[in-house]
Design a protein around this motif. Structure first.
Motif, PDB file in Angstrom:
ATOM      1  N   VAL A   1       0.846  -1.206   0.000  1.00 53.62           N
ATOM      2  CA  VAL A   1       0.000   0.000   0.000  1.00 53.62           C
ATOM      3  C   VAL A   1       0.883   1.258   0.000  1.00 53.62           C
ATOM      4  O   VAL A   1       0.623   2.216  -0.740  1.00 53.62           O
ATOM      5  CB  VAL A   1      -0.958   0.007   1.219  1.00 53.62           C
ATOM      6  N   ASN A   2       1.939   1.251   0.817  1.00 52.00           N
ATOM      7  CA  ASN A   2       2.839   2.412   0.871  1.00 52.00           C
ATOM      8  C   ASN A   2       3.520   2.660  -0.470  1.00 52.00           C
ATOM      9  O   ASN A   2       3.607   3.800  -0.927  1.00 52.00           O
ATOM     10  CB  ASN A   2       3.896   2.219   1.965  1.00 52.00           C
ATOM     11  N   ARG A   3       3.998   1.574  -1.096  1.00 52.39           N
ATOM     12  CA  ARG A   3       4.661   1.723  -2.406  1.00 52.39           C
ATOM     13  C   ARG A   3       3.686   2.242  -3.461  1.00 52.39           C
ATOM     14  O   ARG A   3       4.014   3.124  -4.251  1.00 52.39           O
ATOM     15  CB  ARG A   3       5.236   0.379  -2.879  1.00 52.39           C
ATOM     16  N   MET A   4       2.472   1.667  -3.473  1.00 52.56           N
ATOM     17  CA  MET A   4       1.490   2.068  -4.485  1.00 52.56           C
ATOM     18  C   MET A   4       1.014   3.506  -4.267  1.00 52.56           C
ATOM     19  O   MET A   4       0.763   4.230  -5.221  1.00 52.56           O
ATOM     20  CB  MET A   4       0.284   1.117  -4.470  1.00 52.56           C
ATOM     21  N   THR A   5       0.899   3.905  -2.998  1.00 54.10           N
ATOM     22  CA  THR A   5       0.497   5.284  -2.700  1.00 54.10           C
ATOM     23  C   THR A   5       1.504   6.256  -3.303  1.00 54.10           C
ATOM     24  O   THR A   5       1.137   7.239  -3.954  1.00 54.10           O
ATOM     25  CB  THR A   5       0.381   5.502  -1.179  1.00 54.10           C
ATOM     26  N   LYS A   6       2.798   5.968  -3.101  1.00 57.32           N
ATOM     27  CA  LYS A   6       3.853   6.833  -3.652  1.00 57.32           C
ATOM     28  C   LYS A   6       3.804   6.841  -5.178  1.00 57.32           C
ATOM     29  O   LYS A   6       3.898   7.894  -5.814  1.00 57.32           O
ATOM     30  CB  LYS A   6       5.229   6.362  -3.167  1.00 57.32           C
ATOM     31  N   ALA A   7       3.655   5.650  -5.766  1.00 59.66           N
ATOM     32  CA  ALA A   7       3.642   5.545  -7.229  1.00 59.66           C
ATOM     33  C   ALA A   7       2.445   6.285  -7.827  1.00 59.66           C
ATOM     34  O   ALA A   7       2.572   6.987  -8.838  1.00 59.66           O
ATOM     35  CB  ALA A   7       3.621   4.076  -7.649  1.00 59.66           C
ATOM     36  N   LEU A   8       1.277   6.147  -7.196  1.00 61.40           N
ATOM     37  CA  LEU A   8       0.062   6.775  -7.721  1.00 61.40           C
ATOM     38  C   LEU A   8       0.074   8.290  -7.517  1.00 61.40           C
ATOM     39  O   LEU A   8      -0.425   9.039  -8.357  1.00 61.40           O
ATOM     40  CB  LEU A   8      -1.179   6.155  -7.074  1.00 61.40           C
ATOM     41  N   LEU A   9       0.667   8.713  -6.422  1.00 67.90           N
ATOM     42  CA  LEU A   9       0.808  10.145  -6.166  1.00 67.90           C
ATOM     43  C   LEU A   9       1.668  10.778  -7.251  1.00 67.90           C
ATOM     44  O   LEU A   9       1.365  11.857  -7.774  1.00 67.90           O
ATOM     45  CB  LEU A   9       1.437  10.342  -4.791  1.00 67.90           C
ATOM     46  N   GLU A  10       2.729  10.067  -7.606  1.00 71.54           N
ATOM     47  CA  GLU A  10       3.640  10.541  -8.661  1.00 71.54           C
ATOM     48  C   GLU A  10       2.943  10.540 -10.027  1.00 71.54           C
ATOM     49  O   GLU A  10       3.107  11.450 -10.828  1.00 71.54           O
ATOM     50  CB  GLU A  10       4.859   9.607  -8.695  1.00 71.54           C
TER      51      GLU A  10
ATOM     52  N   ASP B   1      -0.584  10.229 -10.745  1.00 70.83           N
ATOM     53  CA  ASP B   1      -1.895  10.886 -10.892  1.00 70.83           C
ATOM     54  C   ASP B   1      -2.052  12.178 -10.099  1.00 70.83           C
ATOM     55  O   ASP B   1      -3.106  12.812 -10.169  1.00 70.83           O
ATOM     56  CB  ASP B   1      -3.013   9.909 -10.473  1.00 70.83           C
ATOM     57  N   GLY B   2      -1.047  12.539  -9.290  1.00 63.74           N
ATOM     58  CA  GLY B   2      -1.158  13.771  -8.497  1.00 63.74           C
ATOM     59  C   GLY B   2      -1.965  13.576  -7.229  1.00 63.74           C
ATOM     60  O   GLY B   2      -2.331  12.448  -6.869  1.00 63.74           O
ATOM     61  N   VAL B   3      -2.284  14.684  -6.570  1.00 61.76           N
ATOM     62  CA  VAL B   3      -2.902  14.607  -5.241  1.00 61.76           C
ATOM     63  C   VAL B   3      -4.307  14.002  -5.259  1.00 61.76           C
ATOM     64  O   VAL B   3      -4.793  13.528  -4.240  1.00 61.76           O
ATOM     65  CB  VAL B   3      -2.954  15.994  -4.553  1.00 61.76           C
ATOM     66  N   ASN B   4      -4.953  14.016  -6.398  1.00 62.00           N
ATOM     67  CA  ASN B   4      -6.316  13.447  -6.477  1.00 62.00           C
ATOM     68  C   ASN B   4      -6.315  11.997  -6.948  1.00 62.00           C
ATOM     69  O   ASN B   4      -7.305  11.517  -7.503  1.00 62.00           O
ATOM     70  CB  ASN B   4      -7.183  14.308  -7.416  1.00 62.00           C
ATOM     71  N   TRP B   5      -5.208  11.289  -6.701  1.00 64.10           N
ATOM     72  CA  TRP B   5      -5.062   9.924  -7.223  1.00 64.10           C
ATOM     73  C   TRP B   5      -6.148   8.983  -6.714  1.00 64.10           C
ATOM     74  O   TRP B   5      -6.568   8.068  -7.427  1.00 64.10           O
ATOM     75  CB  TRP B   5      -3.674   9.369  -6.872  1.00 64.10           C
ATOM     76  N   ARG B   6      -6.647   9.218  -5.501  1.00 61.93           N
ATOM     77  CA  ARG B   6      -7.665   8.307  -4.940  1.00 61.93           C
ATOM     78  C   ARG B   6      -8.948   8.317  -5.764  1.00 61.93           C
ATOM     79  O   ARG B   6      -9.670   7.315  -5.813  1.00 61.93           O
ATOM     80  CB  ARG B   6      -7.993   8.692  -3.491  1.00 61.93           C
ATOM     81  N   GLN B   7      -9.246   9.445  -6.386  1.00 59.05           N
ATOM     82  CA  GLN B   7     -10.484   9.556  -7.168  1.00 59.05           C
ATOM     83  C   GLN B   7     -10.469   8.657  -8.407  1.00 59.05           C
ATOM     84  O   GLN B   7     -11.515   8.361  -8.983  1.00 59.05           O
ATOM     85  CB  GLN B   7     -10.698  11.019  -7.585  1.00 59.05           C
ATOM     86  N   LYS B   8      -9.278   8.261  -8.824  1.00 61.28           N
ATOM     87  CA  LYS B   8      -9.152   7.446 -10.045  1.00 61.28           C
ATOM     88  C   LYS B   8      -9.087   5.946  -9.754  1.00 61.28           C
ATOM     89  O   LYS B   8      -8.949   5.137 -10.664  1.00 61.28           O
ATOM     90  CB  LYS B   8      -7.902   7.871 -10.819  1.00 61.28           C
ATOM     91  N   LEU B   9      -9.185   5.576  -8.475  1.00 61.21           N
ATOM     92  CA  LEU B   9      -9.100   4.163  -8.102  1.00 61.21           C
ATOM     93  C   LEU B   9     -10.374   3.393  -8.462  1.00 61.21           C
ATOM     94  O   LEU B   9     -11.472   3.942  -8.353  1.00 61.21           O
ATOM     95  CB  LEU B   9      -8.890   4.021  -6.591  1.00 61.21           C
ATOM     96  N   PRO B  10     -10.231   2.131  -8.845  1.00 63.57           N
ATOM     97  CA  PRO B  10     -11.443   1.282  -8.955  1.00 63.57           C
ATOM     98  C   PRO B  10     -12.001   1.057  -7.553  1.00 63.57           C
ATOM     99  O   PRO B  10     -11.292   1.252  -6.560  1.00 63.57           O
ATOM    100  CB  PRO B  10     -10.895  -0.039  -9.533  1.00 63.57           C
ATOM    101  N   PRO B  11     -13.278   0.653  -7.430  1.00 58.77           N
ATOM    102  CA  PRO B  11     -13.835   0.417  -6.085  1.00 58.77           C
ATOM    103  C   PRO B  11     -13.097  -0.706  -5.342  1.00 58.77           C
ATOM    104  O   PRO B  11     -12.707  -1.698  -5.963  1.00 58.77           O
ATOM    105  CB  PRO B  11     -15.298   0.049  -6.348  1.00 58.77           C
ATOM    106  N   ILE B  12     -12.916  -0.510  -4.050  1.00 60.89           N
ATOM    107  CA  ILE B  12     -12.286  -1.539  -3.210  1.00 60.89           C
ATOM    108  C   ILE B  12     -13.405  -2.395  -2.625  1.00 60.89           C
ATOM    109  O   ILE B  12     -14.303  -1.867  -1.966  1.00 60.89           O
ATOM    110  CB  ILE B  12     -11.425  -0.909  -2.098  1.00 60.89           C
ATOM    111  N   PRO B  13     -13.397  -3.701  -2.868  1.00 62.88           N
ATOM    112  CA  PRO B  13     -14.496  -4.540  -2.375  1.00 62.88           C
ATOM    113  C   PRO B  13     -14.563  -4.574  -0.852  1.00 62.88           C
ATOM    114  O   PRO B  13     -13.551  -4.451  -0.177  1.00 62.88           O
ATOM    115  CB  PRO B  13     -14.181  -5.929  -2.934  1.00 62.88           C
ATOM    116  N   THR B  14     -15.766  -4.712  -0.334  1.00 61.20           N
ATOM    117  CA  THR B  14     -15.953  -4.859   1.118  1.00 61.20           C
ATOM    118  C   THR B  14     -15.869  -6.338   1.461  1.00 61.20           C
ATOM    119  O   THR B  14     -16.612  -7.153   0.916  1.00 61.20           O
ATOM    120  CB  THR B  14     -17.322  -4.301   1.552  1.00 61.20           C
TER     121      THR B  14
END
Length: 299
Positions: free
Chosen positions: A121-130, A132-145
């Protein structure tokens, strides 16, 4: 006497331990062929074999085949930790960081003690921030419950045979300890970090804040560490910490200001201006923010 699926699986595990991944995959494939006619009755056994074969594919760098095997395994038995972790690793190797992030986060819902998932999760957060920028979470597919029934069902795969399980981890590094003692220790570490900042030792302060965050994820600790990262010119790390702080407190002024500062240094002026404007909605007369906005408008 003809080989049984169980004996083929054990033989495959042995080949895997010896580093013979191609031979191991072949044995798992033979076992799967024997179980094909069994349908639902052998769903769990087939899922394990597919996850084991996926481990071989991953070791051999056949990442797309690994993804296919893991997806098939998860269709048979949903929310298995091993196929989720292996698929996440394959996605990561294929630079499908959003899909990898979703799988790592799903693992942590099933079993929050899996350190490999925390690290992922830490590695992917850094990679996605780089990426997609600060709004990277908005581009994620849904996380299943993950349903409660699936939690803690699976253990983490060890480095040996793909079917082996290590002893359970009771106090994982990276998972917040929410006991009173853990919270108190986190507070003490944060204070040590604050004292080090006053002495100008930002590098050592980062270590203290990091230890504190492992015990208790607190907004102020993230913004304090972000300040250190700004001083150390580690701007991407500062952005990440401010983003985590804003996840906990979406209107936090320090987090918005420090992220804006870091984004300015990274030349992402548009995102920096957006943060300052968000801050000014809360504190319209914040002089430091108004000054930074003037600088950004000139940039």
């Amino acid at each position: 006497m003809a080989a049984s699926p169980g004996s083929l699986r054990r033989a495959g595990n042995e080949e895997f331990r010896r580093g013979q991944y191609g031979a191991a995959a072949e044995l798992y494939t033979r076992a799967l062929a024997l179980l094909e006619a069994s349908g639902e009755a052998a769903a769990e056994e087939r899922s394990v074999l597919l996850a084991n074969r996926a481990a071989c594919r991953l070791k051999d760098g056949a990442c797309r085949l690994c993804v296919a095997d893991c997806s098939d395994a998860l269709e048979l038995v949903p929310f298995g930790v091993k196929p989720l972790l292996r698929r996440a690793a394959a996605y990561e190797a294929l630079e499908s960081y959003r899909l990898a992030y979703v799988d790592y986060k799903t693992v942590l819902q099933v079993d929050c003690t899996v350190q490999a998932a925390h690290d992922g999760v830490n590695r992917m957060t850094k990679a996605l921030l780089e990426k997609d920028g600060v709004n990277w979470r908005q581009k994620l597919p849904p996380i299943p419950t993950v349903p409660v029934s699936a939690q803690m069902r699976w253990s983490v795969p060890s480095a040996g045979a793909p079917g082996a399980n290590p002893p359970p981890v009771t106090a994982p590094k990276g998972e917040p300890d929410r006991t009173a003692a853990g919270t108190e220790r986190a507070r003490a570490l944060k204070e040590e970090g604050n004292e080090l900042v006053k002495k100008g030792n930002h590098k050592k302060a980062v270590e203290k804040y990091s230890e504190s965050l492992q015990l208790n994820q607190e907004c102020a600790t993230y913004t304090n560490r972000a300040l250190c990262y700004l001083t150390l010119k580690q701007y991407k790390d500062a952005v990440q910490d401010c983003t985590e702080a804003l996840r906990l407190d979406p209107k936090n002024v320090k987090a918005l200001y420090r992220r804006a500062q870091a984004l300015k240094e990274l030349k992402d002026y548009k995102s920096s201006i957006a943060d300052i404007k968000s801050l000014l909605k809360t504190e319209p007369k914040n002089t430091a923010a108004l000054r930074l906005l003037q600088e950004l408008n000139r940039a």
